[in-house]
Design an enzyme around this catalytic site. Sequence first.
Site, PDB file in Angstrom:
ATOM      1  N   HIS A  20      66.311  43.111  23.148  1.00 57.52           N
ATOM      2  CA  HIS A  20      65.903  44.471  23.536  1.00 57.52           C
ATOM      3  C   HIS A  20      67.131  45.192  24.068  1.00 57.52           C
ATOM      4  O   HIS A  20      67.438  45.128  25.267  1.00 57.52           O
ATOM      5  CB  HIS A  20      64.779  44.392  24.575  1.00 57.52           C
ATOM      6  N   HIS A  22      69.260  48.868  23.176  1.00 56.03           N
ATOM      7  CA  HIS A  22      69.466  50.104  22.411  1.00 56.03           C
ATOM      8  C   HIS A  22      70.967  50.309  22.319  1.00 56.03           C
ATOM      9  O   HIS A  22      71.615  50.507  23.366  1.00 56.03           O
ATOM     10  CB  HIS A  22      68.806  51.288  23.112  1.00 56.03           C
ATOM     11  N   HIS A 200      57.861  49.348  21.715  1.00 57.37           N
ATOM     12  CA  HIS A 200      57.820  49.515  23.161  1.00 57.37           C
ATOM     13  C   HIS A 200      56.368  49.836  23.532  1.00 57.37           C
ATOM     14  O   HIS A 200      55.750  50.719  22.923  1.00 57.37           O
ATOM     15  CB  HIS A 200      58.676  50.700  23.602  1.00 57.37           C
ATOM     16  N   GLU A 203      55.395  50.031  29.191  1.00 60.20           N
ATOM     17  CA  GLU A 203      56.503  50.277  30.137  1.00 60.20           C
ATOM     18  C   GLU A 203      55.979  51.305  31.150  1.00 60.20           C
ATOM     19  O   GLU A 203      55.852  51.015  32.332  1.00 60.20           O
ATOM     20  CB  GLU A 203      57.729  50.817  29.383  1.00 60.20           C
ATOM     21  N   ASP A 281      68.281  46.374  27.748  1.00 58.46           N
ATOM     22  CA  ASP A 281      67.743  47.701  27.415  1.00 58.46           C
ATOM     23  C   ASP A 281      68.860  48.722  27.153  1.00 58.46           C
ATOM     24  O   ASP A 281      69.243  48.942  26.004  1.00 58.46           O
ATOM     25  CB  ASP A 281      66.787  48.185  28.511  1.00 58.46           C
ATOM     26  N   ASP A 282      69.355  49.370  28.205  1.00 64.89           N
ATOM     27  CA  ASP A 282      70.419  50.384  28.095  1.00 64.89           C
ATOM     28  C   ASP A 282      71.444  50.094  29.188  1.00 64.89           C
ATOM     29  O   ASP A 282      71.523  50.821  30.192  1.00 64.89           O
ATOM     30  CB  ASP A 282      69.826  51.788  28.299  1.00 64.89           C
TER      31      ASP A 282
HETATM   32  N1  HPA Z   1      62.006  53.039  26.760  1.00 71.04           N
HETATM   33  C1  HPA Z   1      61.727  53.884  25.785  1.00 71.04           C
HETATM   34  N2  HPA Z   1      62.663  54.396  24.997  1.00 71.04           N
HETATM   35  C2  HPA Z   1      63.920  54.066  25.194  1.00 71.04           C
HETATM   36  C3  HPA Z   1      64.268  53.196  26.193  1.00 71.04           C
HETATM   37  C4  HPA Z   1      63.262  52.631  27.016  1.00 71.04           C
HETATM   38  O1  HPA Z   1      63.470  51.841  27.949  1.00 71.04           O
HETATM   39  N3  HPA Z   1      65.614  53.066  26.119  1.00 71.04           N
HETATM   40  C5  HPA Z   1      66.047  53.830  25.104  1.00 71.04           C
HETATM   41  N4  HPA Z   1      65.017  54.443  24.531  1.00 71.04           N
HETATM   42 ZN    ZN Z   2      63.975  49.889  25.408  1.00 75.33          ZN
END
Ligand code: HPA
Ligand code: ZN
Length: 342
Positions: A20, A22, A200, A203, A281-282
């Site tokens: 996971h 991006h 996703h 969240e 994630d990011d």
């Molecule tokens: N959630 C949804 N979209 C996203 C995320 C995330 O954590 N990171 C980059 N796009």
């Molecule tokens: Zn994500």
Amino acid sequence: MPLDSAREDLIRRLPKVELHLHIEGTLEPEMMFSLARKHGVTLPYSSVDAVRAAYNFSDLQSFLDLYYAGCDVLCERSDFYALAMAYFTRAHADNVVHAELFFDPQTHTQRNVPMEAIIGGLRDGMNDAHKRFGMSSELILCFLRHLSEESAFETLEMALPFRSEFVGVGLDSGERDNPPSKFERVFAAARGHGLHVVAHAGEEGPPAYIREALDLLHAERIDHGVRCEEDPALVEYLVAKRIALTMCPLSNLKLRVVKDLREHNLARLLRRDVAVTINSDDPAYFGGYIGENFRQTAAALDLTRGEIMRLAENAVNAAFLPEDTKVAMLGAVHAAAAAPHG
Ligand code: HPA
Ligand code: ZN
């Protein structure tokens, strides 16, 4: 509890699989500025420090606004290559042996960046990472759920000439009021092309979105899935079907999905035998790559050595890799755990 050296050492040595991530979320401020200069893009910040200072998010949308703005500097094939290589170099330092990267083509095709430049540049980086680090990787094309079904279909069409370059499709961006059901048909079309499916869900959105992702999109893994616990029957289903959750604890902390890492349900779900994994994630925006996610989570939730191992095994098992490769990777995970400390 601070992390003792035995667990710190185990985390450092464990071969890791990241599921996971991006790739646009690995754009560090320094690269954002150098690419902005290269392309004459004006950023709404005066310095690298000012960018970092802006990374103070109140929820998912407040992050996405900055994340999409940052993407404006990614214009050419060589930019996507540089972005991917910077990630792979960082991931290699964390002993990542395999990564499945999300990319958001709509963010770029909307600005007239050709699909070929996006996928080609990422592929150049993936090839180099394999040569330099022996690291394997795959691409997963994500549809932006705040955009229309029609835009998702157009994106799939644009990507199909590069079908052999990606293994699956995913769903990301603002979750609230954008249920998986909105994309049922485009995911059916993607499955028709033999693509894997992830999404996703849970969240910020309710557990019903996790059920939709599973039942309507046929998702094989759920990205995040934090809110699954609100539906106990769903948790049982995840266990029974061995559906992995690709959790991202530092992301959840930064986007205020949880108030404190010590309140994260990752350990509770792991102890209930849900196939939980740890991911970043990011990482450029959330303060840590995968190793840092492991370390902070292990400390906050007092994960045992066995639980840390389980997280690494779960990621191997949930990867879109051939069985024999998984067996070899699991062997490497066990060897790392068995090795003497030091
Ligand atoms: N959630 C949804 N979209 C996203 C995320 C995330 O954590 N990171 C980059 N796009
Ligand atoms: Zn994500």
